[in-house]
Structure formats: C-alpha cells, structure tokens
Design an enzyme around this catalytic site. Structure first.
Site: not given
Length: 174
Positions: A9, A23, A31-33, A122, A124, A126
């Site tokens: 993680d 973004n 997701g990660v963001d 990118s 995920g 994207y």
C-alpha cells in the site's frame, strides 16, 4: 541509486515522497489519488487548492508534476503527476507517461529527496496497458536516474502481486 519493485500500500511507505497518480484538478479522485488524499487528511486538499490553476480547473497538465507536504502520510511529501489517458498509443501517450516519471524525479532532486515511491501511473482508470506503461517507466527512470545529481532510491509500488510480477519481467528484460 536503486529501483525496487514491491507489492504494498503506497500510503504506508515511509519515504521522502510518494507519487500521486492524480487528475488535472489535484483535488482527489479514485484509486491511488483517493487513497493518498484519505491517508494524508484534509490538509492535503487545502494544499492542492492553494496551487495555482494554469487553465480553468487545471492545476497540473498531463506529464507535469507538483509537490505538497505529505501531512498525515508516513511520506514527507506528495508529488502529484497527471498521466495520459490511453487512446491507442498514437497520441503522445508514451512521451507523456515518461514525462510523469522524469518530472516527478526532477522535483525530488530539487527538494533534495532521497527516496520516492511511484504507483503504476495511468494503469487504472486511465486505461494504459500495464506492460507498455512498464516499458515507458523503465526507460524514463533509468535514463533520469543515470543523470541524477544525487543517489535516489526509487520504489515502484503495486497493489497486486500480478502487477508487480509483470513490471518485474519488463524491468528484468530491459
């Protein structure tokens, strides 16, 4: 200088900086963001809102990077970068993705950071094909690290063992 690939993680790593696959608004997402914003707490959103817009609603164009404190994360900083949306690979996506890794490392150098952890930018929402993303990341990281002013430990962090294994194959073959 080292490159380590691991399944973990990203938000739990005690490194100088974690990279957020963000973004354009830098105001959080999925997701990660989303995980980074949740882990860092509300002050990260405030710090991102304070970053200037370069166009309406855009704080970070594709391929560029911005830095904020890590707040409640074990990482001291968050380096936000916006990867390309996959549109078949004929619209500059490889160069844009390579720029994400290069520009994130450049910010790390500018801030004298010695350890940085990246997600699979990118790959995920994207839609960037993971194997092609790994190839672009490998080329960009190796080239940038070879020219680095200081040694930097790079950790490539993935949520699944299958993704870690795929990237390991690409990095071993390159």
């Amino acid at each position: 200088m080292s490159i380590t690939l691991l399944t973990a993680d990203l938000t739990t790593l005690a490194v100088d900086a974690v990279v957020n696959a963000a973004n354009h608004t830098l105001l959080g997402g999925g997701g990660v963001d989303g995980a980074i914003h949740r882990g860092a707490g509300a002050r990260l959103l405030e710090a991102c809102r304070a970053l200037p817009e370069v166009a309406p609603g855009v704080r970070c164009p594709t391929g560029e990077a911005r830095i904020t404190p890590g707040f409640d994360l074990p990482a001291r900083h968050v380096i936000h970068t916006v990867g390309p949306v996959w549109r078949g690979g004929e619209h500059g996506e490889p160069a844009q993705l390579a720029a994400c890794y290069r520009n994130a490392l450049q910010l790390a150098y500018e801030h004298r950071l010695r350890s940085i952890a990246f997600p699979a930018i990118s790959c995920g929402a994207y839609g960037y094909p993971p194997e092609l993303a790994a190839e672009a990341a490998c080329r960009s990281l190796r080239r940038t690290l070879a020219e680095a002013p200081e040694p930097t430990d790079v950790h490539l962090c993935f949520v699944s063992p299958a993704m870690t294994a795929l990237w390991q194959r690409v990095f071993s073959a390159a």
